[in-house]
Design a protein around this motif. Structure first.
Motif, PDB file in Angstrom:
ATOM      1  N   MET A  72       0.817  -1.206   0.000  1.00 33.97           N
ATOM      2  CA  MET A  72       0.000   0.000   0.000  1.00 33.97           C
ATOM      3  C   MET A  72       0.855   1.262   0.000  1.00 33.97           C
ATOM      4  O   MET A  72       0.477   2.281  -0.583  1.00 33.97           O
ATOM      5  N   LEU A  73       2.016   1.200   0.632  1.00 35.10           N
ATOM      6  CA  LEU A  73       2.948   2.333   0.553  1.00 35.10           C
ATOM      7  C   LEU A  73       3.433   2.513  -0.882  1.00 35.10           C
ATOM      8  O   LEU A  73       3.604   3.652  -1.359  1.00 35.10           O
ATOM      9  N   LEU A  74       3.651   1.395  -1.568  1.00 37.24           N
ATOM     10  CA  LEU A  74       4.018   1.467  -2.991  1.00 37.24           C
ATOM     11  C   LEU A  74       2.919   2.151  -3.801  1.00 37.24           C
ATOM     12  O   LEU A  74       3.208   2.952  -4.706  1.00 37.24           O
ATOM     13  N   PHE A  75       1.666   1.851  -3.466  1.00 30.86           N
ATOM     14  CA  PHE A  75       0.545   2.490  -4.161  1.00 30.86           C
ATOM     15  C   PHE A  75       0.584   4.005  -3.968  1.00 30.86           C
ATOM     16  O   PHE A  75       0.399   4.780  -4.926  1.00 30.86           O
ATOM     17  N   LEU A  76       0.835   4.447  -2.729  1.00 28.83           N
ATOM     18  CA  LEU A  76       0.885   5.884  -2.447  1.00 28.83           C
ATOM     19  C   LEU A  76       2.049   6.555  -3.182  1.00 28.83           C
ATOM     20  O   LEU A  76       1.901   7.657  -3.724  1.00 28.83           O
ATOM     21  N   ILE A  77       3.201   5.884  -3.207  1.00 24.94           N
ATOM     22  CA  ILE A  77       4.369   6.467  -3.882  1.00 24.94           C
ATOM     23  C   ILE A  77       4.144   6.506  -5.394  1.00 24.94           C
ATOM     24  O   ILE A  77       4.503   7.476  -6.070  1.00 24.94           O
ATOM     25  N   PHE A  78       3.536   5.451  -5.934  1.00 27.58           N
ATOM     26  CA  PHE A  78       3.191   5.447  -7.360  1.00 27.58           C
ATOM     27  C   PHE A  78       2.226   6.589  -7.676  1.00 27.58           C
ATOM     28  O   PHE A  78       2.305   7.210  -8.748  1.00 27.58           O
ATOM     29  N   SER A  79       1.293   6.862  -6.755  1.00 33.35           N
ATOM     30  CA  SER A  79       0.340   7.955  -6.958  1.00 33.35           C
ATOM     31  C   SER A  79       1.073   9.284  -7.049  1.00 33.35           C
ATOM     32  O   SER A  79       0.777  10.119  -7.916  1.00 33.35           O
ATOM     33  N   ALA A  80       2.038   9.500  -6.141  1.00 32.70           N
ATOM     34  CA  ALA A  80       2.833  10.728  -6.179  1.00 32.70           C
ATOM     35  C   ALA A  80       3.652  10.809  -7.466  1.00 32.70           C
ATOM     36  O   ALA A  80       3.775  11.873  -8.082  1.00 32.70           O
ATOM     37  N   GLU A  81       4.200   9.674  -7.888  1.00 32.70           N
ATOM     38  CA  GLU A  81       4.980   9.623  -9.125  1.00 32.70           C
ATOM     39  C   GLU A  81       4.102   9.939 -10.331  1.00 32.70           C
ATOM     40  O   GLU A  81       4.512  10.688 -11.234  1.00 32.70           O
ATOM     41  N   ALA A  82       2.894   9.399 -10.349  1.00 32.46           N
ATOM     42  CA  ALA A  82       1.983   9.636 -11.469  1.00 32.46           C
ATOM     43  C   ALA A  82       1.570  11.097 -11.525  1.00 32.46           C
ATOM     44  O   ALA A  82       1.527  11.702 -12.606  1.00 32.46           O
ATOM     45  N   PHE A  83       1.274  11.676 -10.356  1.00 32.96           N
ATOM     46  CA  PHE A  83       0.852  13.077 -10.349  1.00 32.96           C
ATOM     47  C   PHE A  83       1.983  14.004 -10.786  1.00 32.96           C
ATOM     48  O   PHE A  83       1.770  14.933 -11.566  1.00 32.96           O
ATOM     49  N   SER A  84       3.189  13.756 -10.294  1.00 31.85           N
ATOM     50  CA  SER A  84       4.322  14.601 -10.673  1.00 31.85           C
ATOM     51  C   SER A  84       4.605  14.493 -12.169  1.00 31.85           C
ATOM     52  O   SER A  84       4.954  15.479 -12.828  1.00 31.85           O
ATOM     53  N   GLY A  85       4.428  13.300 -12.733  1.00 32.89           N
ATOM     54  CA  GLY A  85       4.636  13.119 -14.168  1.00 32.89           C
ATOM     55  C   GLY A  85       3.536  13.741 -14.999  1.00 32.89           C
ATOM     56  O   GLY A  85       3.780  14.227 -16.116  1.00 32.89           O
ATOM     57  N   TYR A  86       2.308  13.765 -14.457  1.00 30.22           N
ATOM     58  CA  TYR A  86       1.170  14.342 -15.184  1.00 30.22           C
ATOM     59  C   TYR A  86       1.358  15.837 -15.415  1.00 30.22           C
ATOM     60  O   TYR A  86       0.839  16.405 -16.380  1.00 30.22           O
ATOM     61  N   MET A  87       2.134  16.476 -14.539  1.00 29.85           N
ATOM     62  CA  MET A  87       2.345  17.918 -14.645  1.00 29.85           C
ATOM     63  C   MET A  87       3.365  18.266 -15.730  1.00 29.85           C
ATOM     64  O   MET A  87       3.341  19.366 -16.296  1.00 29.85           O
TER      65      MET A  87
END
Length: 415
Positions: free
Chosen positions: A130-145
């Motif tokens: 689940m921590l991996l899920f949260l970090i992936f979420s941050a990675e996805a958002f930073s890349g979306y920008m």
């Protein structure tokens, strides 16, 4: 060739084979897998493959991307997409994998919930996942920008503003994250650093932790059956493979993984070549414009359910504003599933279809998340607000209230 030379050659060959065998035992950790598992257990290695694809395509894109508000949009949509040979393919693969990785993450997580793979000694496997899920979420958002399109800019504006709800330090924290009073060149540079430097390193470290925790104890199976891996592996090694309840990680289980990964990557390449638009918002093909707000701002599909919970609360409760309630609910939704081992009060490991009320709870949760995702894509009006509020309250109740009640009753019924 003399018999002595032949014997020596055979001896050297056997010694090499033994060395390779020992190496694989070390690499596999003498790891045994329950025999009665299906393709759903291949989601982990598919995720690893997708991450490697993202990493490689990201490096290729990095060669031509310009982390500058004046150059970022053209570096993506003109240089990479039109001028660089096969640049379009690397971008499409990167975008498709970034979207599909969340589909597999959700499947992987809910398979774990369905089969109870988060409890009875498996807590660290679940928490690291689940921590991996949260970090992936941050990675996805930073890349979306990074493409610096209209939706990239305004999504960054909305998400960074959420930190302003933190008491006392909210305003200063928002300014520090952005590097300015508003989303600007400093913000793009910071998110670029997060996306290509910091977060990939953290993800690699967390993947290593997640894979290591799989060894203690071994992987759960479809029936929740208690397996003595030492006894069953002894049967397997003794030649009684038919009656053994386990198979070797290598080559038996890994060969299945290779098959599933190959089939899945065919699907991914098909999407990248023919249906890539599902992973790219049309609005994001317009350059970022701080003076022109899009009519409807929304995140990518994999964040929609959380976004709907954020905007689902539209009335104040005493001194607490609706915005603050929504932000608290949004924060809770992001971390709520980490606490599944504690919300579920029944320590018995069994699949959902053998647990009656839990089975109903599981599918109501899935339906609720799908409903939140659908409503989250719709423009905001009174109807969508009311529907979103109902499903948001239902999600919180399902996780915090209904699940503990169901599992406490299960535990009492077993005594």
């Amino acid at each position: 060739m003399s018999n002595i030379t032949k014997a020596k050659g055979v001896g050297d060959w056997l010694e090499q084979r033994l060395a390779v065998s020992k190496l694989w035992k070390v690499l596999a950790g003498e790891y045994w897998i329950p025999k009665n598992i299906n393709f759903l257990w291949a989601m982990g290695v598919i995720l690893l493959t997708l991450f490697l694809t993202l990493f490689i395509t990201g490096l290729l894109l990095l060669m031509y991307y310009k982390p500058d508000t004046l150059l970022a949009f053209d570096s993506v949509n003109k240089t990479i997409m039109q001028e660089v040979e096969y640049g379009w393919l690397w971008r499409h693969l990167h975008a498709v994998c970034a979207s599909v990785v969340f589909l597999i993450l959700y499947i992987h997580a809910f398979v774990g919930i369905y089969y109870g793979s988060y409890k009875k000694g498996r807590e660290m496997i679940w928490i690291s996942g689940m921590l991996l899920f949260l970090i992936f979420s941050a990675e996805a958002f930073s890349g979306y920008m990074l493409p610096w399109g209209q939706m990239s800019y305004w999504a960054a504006q909305v998400i960074t503003q959420l930190f302003g709800a933190i008491p006392l330090i909210g305003g200063d924290l928002v300014e520090w994250i952005r590097g300015d009073y508003a989303v600007s060149d400093s913000t793009l540079t910071r998110f670029f650093m997060l996306h290509v430097c910091l977060l990939p390193v953290v993800i690699l470290a967390m993947i290593a932790v997640h894979f290591y925790t799989l060894r203690i104890p071994h992987v759960n199976n479809m029936d929740g059956e208690e397996i003595d891996f030492e006894v069953e592996s002894a049967k397997y090694l003794g030649g009684d493979k038919r009656n053994a309840k386990v198979i070797a990680f290598f080559p038996d289980f890994l060969s299945k993984d290779f098959l599933y990964v190959s089939l899945f990557m065919i699907f991914v390449v098909f999407l990248a070549c023919y249906n890539y638009t599902f992973a790219m918002d049309p609005i994001n093909f317009d350059p970022a414009n701080s003076a022109k707000t899009p009519a409807h701002i929304y995140p990518e599909w994999y964040f929609l359910w959380q976004y709907e919970i954020l905007r689902g609360f539209f009335f104040d409760v005493g001194p607490i504003s609706a915005a603050s309630i929504g932000q608290l609910a949004f924060a809770f939704s992001g971390v709520s599933l980490i606490f599944m081992p504690w919300f579920d009060r029944n320590s018995v490991v069994a699949p959902a279809h053998k647990r009656g009320a839990f089975f109903v709870w599981f599918w109501v949760l899935i339906i609720d998340l799908i409903a939140l995702t659908i409503v989250g894509k719709l423009p905001l009006n009174m109807t969508t607000q009311v529907i979103g509020f109902i499903f948001s309250i239902l999600y919180i109740a399902l996780v915090v209230v209904i699940l503990p009640i169901i599992t406490i009753k299960e535990r009492k019924a077993m005594k």
